[in-house]
Design a protein around this motif. Structure first.
Motif, PDB file in Angstrom:
ATOM      1  N   GLU A 180      13.565   6.756 -10.433  1.00  0.00           N
ATOM      2  CA  GLU A 180      12.358   5.968 -10.652  1.00  0.00           C
ATOM      3  C   GLU A 180      12.724   4.486 -10.819  1.00  0.00           C
ATOM      4  O   GLU A 180      13.569   4.145 -11.642  1.00  0.00           O
ATOM      5  CB  GLU A 180      11.608   6.453 -11.893  1.00  0.00           C
ATOM      6  N   PHE A 181      12.090   3.603 -10.036  1.00  0.00           N
ATOM      7  CA  PHE A 181      12.274   2.161 -10.172  1.00  0.00           C
ATOM      8  C   PHE A 181      11.189   1.676 -11.123  1.00  0.00           C
ATOM      9  O   PHE A 181      10.034   1.527 -10.745  1.00  0.00           O
ATOM     10  CB  PHE A 181      12.137   1.488  -8.805  1.00  0.00           C
ATOM     11  N   GLN A 182      11.566   1.472 -12.388  1.00  0.00           N
ATOM     12  CA  GLN A 182      10.553   1.156 -13.389  1.00  0.00           C
ATOM     13  C   GLN A 182      11.135   0.333 -14.533  1.00  0.00           C
ATOM     14  O   GLN A 182      12.354   0.205 -14.682  1.00  0.00           O
ATOM     15  CB  GLN A 182       9.939   2.452 -13.934  1.00  0.00           C
ATOM     16  N   PHE A 183      10.226  -0.227 -15.320  1.00  0.00           N
ATOM     17  CA  PHE A 183      10.570  -1.037 -16.489  1.00  0.00           C
ATOM     18  C   PHE A 183       9.692  -0.571 -17.647  1.00  0.00           C
ATOM     19  O   PHE A 183       8.508  -0.275 -17.462  1.00  0.00           O
ATOM     20  CB  PHE A 183      10.304  -2.524 -16.225  1.00  0.00           C
ATOM     21  N   GLN A 184      10.264  -0.539 -18.843  1.00  0.00           N
ATOM     22  CA  GLN A 184       9.512  -0.034 -19.990  1.00  0.00           C
ATOM     23  C   GLN A 184       8.316  -0.914 -20.340  1.00  0.00           C
ATOM     24  O   GLN A 184       7.294  -0.408 -20.806  1.00  0.00           O
ATOM     25  CB  GLN A 184      10.436   0.103 -21.206  1.00  0.00           C
ATOM     26  N   HIS A 185       8.425  -2.207 -20.126  1.00  0.00           N
ATOM     27  CA  HIS A 185       7.375  -3.123 -20.570  1.00  0.00           C
ATOM     28  C   HIS A 185       6.553  -3.706 -19.417  1.00  0.00           C
ATOM     29  O   HIS A 185       5.710  -4.574 -19.637  1.00  0.00           O
ATOM     30  CB  HIS A 185       8.000  -4.275 -21.365  1.00  0.00           C
ATOM     31  N   ILE A 186       6.802  -3.231 -18.214  1.00  0.00           N
ATOM     32  CA  ILE A 186       6.140  -3.799 -17.035  1.00  0.00           C
ATOM     33  C   ILE A 186       5.413  -2.699 -16.265  1.00  0.00           C
ATOM     34  O   ILE A 186       5.982  -1.632 -16.002  1.00  0.00           O
ATOM     35  CB  ILE A 186       7.150  -4.492 -16.105  1.00  0.00           C
ATOM     36  N   THR A 187       4.158  -2.968 -15.888  1.00  0.00           N
ATOM     37  CA  THR A 187       3.423  -2.083 -14.992  1.00  0.00           C
ATOM     38  C   THR A 187       3.652  -2.529 -13.558  1.00  0.00           C
ATOM     39  O   THR A 187       3.457  -3.703 -13.226  1.00  0.00           O
ATOM     40  CB  THR A 187       1.911  -2.120 -15.300  1.00  0.00           C
ATOM     41  N   LEU A 188       4.092  -1.606 -12.701  1.00  0.00           N
ATOM     42  CA  LEU A 188       4.280  -1.890 -11.281  1.00  0.00           C
ATOM     43  C   LEU A 188       3.049  -1.415 -10.524  1.00  0.00           C
ATOM     44  O   LEU A 188       2.657  -0.249 -10.620  1.00  0.00           O
ATOM     45  CB  LEU A 188       5.526  -1.183 -10.749  1.00  0.00           C
ATOM     46  N   ILE A 189       2.427  -2.295  -9.773  1.00  0.00           N
ATOM     47  CA  ILE A 189       1.196  -1.990  -9.048  1.00  0.00           C
ATOM     48  C   ILE A 189       1.486  -2.069  -7.550  1.00  0.00           C
ATOM     49  O   ILE A 189       1.997  -3.085  -7.058  1.00  0.00           O
ATOM     50  CB  ILE A 189       0.077  -2.980  -9.433  1.00  0.00           C
ATOM     51  N   PHE A 190       1.161  -0.995  -6.817  1.00  0.00           N
ATOM     52  CA  PHE A 190       1.415  -0.936  -5.376  1.00  0.00           C
ATOM     53  C   PHE A 190       0.086  -0.755  -4.642  1.00  0.00           C
ATOM     54  O   PHE A 190      -0.313   0.362  -4.329  1.00  0.00           O
ATOM     55  CB  PHE A 190       2.359   0.226  -5.042  1.00  0.00           C
ATOM     56  N   PRO A 191      -0.640  -1.847  -4.374  1.00  0.00           N
ATOM     57  CA  PRO A 191      -1.932  -1.718  -3.691  1.00  0.00           C
ATOM     58  C   PRO A 191      -1.748  -1.394  -2.198  1.00  0.00           C
ATOM     59  O   PRO A 191      -0.686  -1.626  -1.622  1.00  0.00           O
ATOM     60  CB  PRO A 191      -2.568  -3.096  -3.880  1.00  0.00           C
ATOM     61  N   THR A 192      -2.786  -0.850  -1.600  1.00  0.00           N
ATOM     62  CA  THR A 192      -2.805  -0.559  -0.175  1.00  0.00           C
ATOM     63  C   THR A 192      -3.830  -1.455   0.502  1.00  0.00           C
ATOM     64  O   THR A 192      -4.968  -1.562   0.046  1.00  0.00           O
ATOM     65  CB  THR A 192      -3.159   0.919   0.080  1.00  0.00           C
ATOM     66  N   ALA A 193      -3.440  -2.092   1.585  1.00  0.00           N
ATOM     67  CA  ALA A 193      -4.353  -2.952   2.338  1.00  0.00           C
ATOM     68  C   ALA A 193      -5.432  -2.123   3.014  1.00  0.00           C
ATOM     69  O   ALA A 193      -5.243  -0.937   3.303  1.00  0.00           O
ATOM     70  CB  ALA A 193      -3.575  -3.750   3.388  1.00  0.00           C
ATOM     71  N   ASP A 194      -6.561  -2.736   3.275  1.00  0.00           N
ATOM     72  CA  ASP A 194      -7.623  -2.062   4.019  1.00  0.00           C
ATOM     73  C   ASP A 194      -7.209  -1.884   5.486  1.00  0.00           C
ATOM     74  O   ASP A 194      -6.538  -2.748   6.051  1.00  0.00           O
ATOM     75  CB  ASP A 194      -8.908  -2.893   3.984  1.00  0.00           C
ATOM     76  N   PRO A 195      -7.603  -0.771   6.116  1.00  0.00           N
ATOM     77  CA  PRO A 195      -7.367  -0.647   7.564  1.00  0.00           C
ATOM     78  C   PRO A 195      -8.257  -1.639   8.322  1.00  0.00           C
ATOM     79  O   PRO A 195      -9.473  -1.673   8.108  1.00  0.00           O
ATOM     80  CB  PRO A 195      -7.769   0.804   7.871  1.00  0.00           C
ATOM     81  N   ILE A 196      -7.654  -2.471   9.155  1.00  0.00           N
ATOM     82  CA  ILE A 196      -8.399  -3.427   9.971  1.00  0.00           C
ATOM     83  C   ILE A 196      -7.830  -3.408  11.391  1.00  0.00           C
ATOM     84  O   ILE A 196      -6.690  -2.968  11.605  1.00  0.00           O
ATOM     85  CB  ILE A 196      -8.315  -4.871   9.397  1.00  0.00           C
ATOM     86  N   PRO A 197      -8.599  -3.846  12.386  1.00  0.00           N
ATOM     87  CA  PRO A 197      -8.042  -3.942  13.746  1.00  0.00           C
ATOM     88  C   PRO A 197      -6.853  -4.907  13.755  1.00  0.00           C
ATOM     89  O   PRO A 197      -6.963  -6.043  13.282  1.00  0.00           O
ATOM     90  CB  PRO A 197      -9.216  -4.487  14.563  1.00  0.00           C
ATOM     91  N   TYR A 198      -5.725  -4.431  14.282  1.00  0.00           N
ATOM     92  CA  TYR A 198      -4.482  -5.201  14.227  1.00  0.00           C
ATOM     93  C   TYR A 198      -4.006  -5.476  15.652  1.00  0.00           C
ATOM     94  O   TYR A 198      -3.646  -4.556  16.390  1.00  0.00           O
ATOM     95  CB  TYR A 198      -3.445  -4.419  13.437  1.00  0.00           C
ATOM     96  N   THR A 199      -4.023  -6.727  16.043  1.00  0.00           N
ATOM     97  CA  THR A 199      -3.745  -7.105  17.429  1.00  0.00           C
ATOM     98  C   THR A 199      -2.394  -6.610  17.938  1.00  0.00           C
ATOM     99  O   THR A 199      -2.324  -6.078  19.052  1.00  0.00           O
ATOM    100  CB  THR A 199      -3.869  -8.630  17.587  1.00  0.00           C
ATOM    101  N   PRO A 200      -1.281  -6.752  17.191  1.00  0.00           N
ATOM    102  CA  PRO A 200      -0.010  -6.226  17.710  1.00  0.00           C
ATOM    103  C   PRO A 200       0.017  -4.709  17.879  1.00  0.00           C
ATOM    104  O   PRO A 200       0.926  -4.174  18.515  1.00  0.00           O
ATOM    105  CB  PRO A 200       1.010  -6.671  16.649  1.00  0.00           C
ATOM    106  N   ASN A 201      -0.966  -4.014  17.337  1.00  0.00           N
ATOM    107  CA  ASN A 201      -1.067  -2.559  17.462  1.00  0.00           C
ATOM    108  C   ASN A 201      -2.277  -2.189  18.327  1.00  0.00           C
ATOM    109  O   ASN A 201      -2.998  -1.238  18.040  1.00  0.00           O
ATOM    110  CB  ASN A 201      -1.170  -1.912  16.076  1.00  0.00           C
TER     111      ASN A 201
END
Length: 401
Positions: free
Chosen positions: A216-237
């Motif tokens: 686990e990559f974690q810290f006792q005094h720190i909250t790690l937040i991993f948000p997810t981007a919204d799906p949007i039309p992506y030109t390179p894809n």
């Protein structure tokens, strides 16, 4: 429901009296379930087993196999040649998938939920596992592929591009030998890159960190937040819906930013930051950072929108040469209190070139940002040494109260 076919022949390894999870391990071309089990035991030097997990080693049907002069072979699918450049013979893939779906359903009927089943394999078996986990059984707990690849125009990629929410896709473990002469290392690397470039998620990057960190990559005094981007039309894809922080014409620092797209994500991330502030965490105790495009988005957040944060980190990231970030920093009269920057980059990165990251760091520091830059002999990825540096840097900027 009755199976349309007899369940594939298989060998089962189970050490405990009752299992609560299952792993389905698919062999390579010309091998068998018992064959791959014997190979594993020979390499492992003992029984490869888990007290609570049933290991299932099915054997593919004998079918004419074109690379073997159309002789009957135990393979999961036929193909014109062993190469990512040729089209898949989808009818052959789907015939095996139907029988493997029955095998999976057999486990579900015995009381094992899909969330407790992993599908994987070696060589062609890993290729088949990609189809199973990312086309047919997306609710499984994970997929592993050892020395495996997908064709460049695989239907797996096409199907995934049509998935609006990719946040719950099975995590992937992929391993490959750099000296592989049958399934070239670059074929496996390209497969991994394409699958992950279809749009990562917060959960996906967390799983990757755990895989690299080994715990686990974690810290006792720190909250790690991993948000997810919204799906949007992506030109390179090909304008397919993809979980990205912003659209761009291509992956290059030479083209203008699509600022409206960047700012749309920034507005949502600002709400996320404000939520932390409202819960009692001051901006001076918040760090914003990310990997690849996530690092690019972090540059905008830390040096345009939230300059009071404690720091910014960017791994394998870059800014466009004429980025609005640079322009807004140039207008500042006082640049002494800008967030500190940690930037890391692989010298062998073929997607986000090392020089792009280095130029970004140089430009930002010339504009008053204080920071440190670390280079590693790796591709577009991160390693444990990089995470160790990040851990140390985070603790330096956010020590315990």
């Amino acid at each position: 429901m009755a199976s349309r076919w007899k369940i594939l022949p298989r060998i089962v390894a189970q050490s405990g009296p009752k299992h609560s999870a299952s792993v389905i391990w698919l062999h390579g071309s010309g091998d068998t379930g018992p064959g791959v089990l014997e190979w594993i035991n020979m390499v492992w030097k003992e029984e490869f087993q888990f007290p609570h997990i049933k290991l299932i080693y099915p054997t593919a049907d004998l079918i004419p196999y074109t690379p073997n002069a159309c002789q009957p072979s135990t393979v999961w699918f036929d193909r014109q040649q062993i190469s990512p450049m040729v089209p898949e013979i989808l009818s052959s893939v789907d015939a095996s998938a139907a029988k493997l779906n029955d095998l999976v359903q057999n486990e579900v009927d015995s009381g094992i939920p899909l969330s407790r089943i992993i599908i994987g394999g070696f060589s062609m078996g890993g290729g088949m596992a990609f189809h199973m986990a990312y086309r047919y059984q997306r609710e499984v707990a994970g997929c592993f592929a050892l020395s495996s690849f997908l064709n460049n125009e695989s239907v797996v990629y096409k199907k995934l591009r049509n998935v609006e929410d990719r946040s719950a896709l099975p995590p992937l473990l992929q391993c490959h030998g750099t000296r592989d002469e049958l399934v070239l290392f670059d074929w496996g690397k390209t497969t991994f890159k394409t699958l992950t470039d279809l749009g990562d998620t917060g959960l996906g990057v967390l799983e990757w960190i755990k895989m690299v960190w080994k715990e686990e990559f974690q810290f006792q005094h720190i909250t790690l937040i991993f948000p997810t981007a919204d799906p949007i039309p992506y030109t390179p894809n090909a304008r397919q819906l993809t979980t990205v922080w912003y659209d761009r014409q291509q992956i290059s620092p030479m083209i203008p930013e699509i600022l409206s797209s960047v700012d749309a994500s920034a507005a949502k991330l600002n709400d996320l930051v404000q939520n932390e502030v409202d819960s009692g965490i001051p901006l001076s105790r918040i760090i914003i950072g990310g990997y690849s495009m996530g690092g690019g988005m972090a540059f905008h957040m830390a040096y345009r929108y939230r300059r009071e944060v404690a720091g910014c980190f960017a791994l394998s990231s870059f800014l466009n040469n004429d980025s609005v970030v640079y322009k807004e920093l140039e207008k500042l009269e006082d640049r002494t209190a800008l967030p500190s920057l940690l930037q890391c980059h692989g010298t062998r990165d073929e997607l986000v070139l090392f020089d792009w990251g280095k130029t970004t760091f140089k430009t930002l520091t010339e504009l008053g940002v204080c920071g440190e830059f670390h280079e590693f002999n790796i591709f577009h990825e991160f390693n444990k040494k990089e995470l160790q540096i990040l851990q140390r840097w985070i603790l330096d900027k956010l020590p315990p109260d």
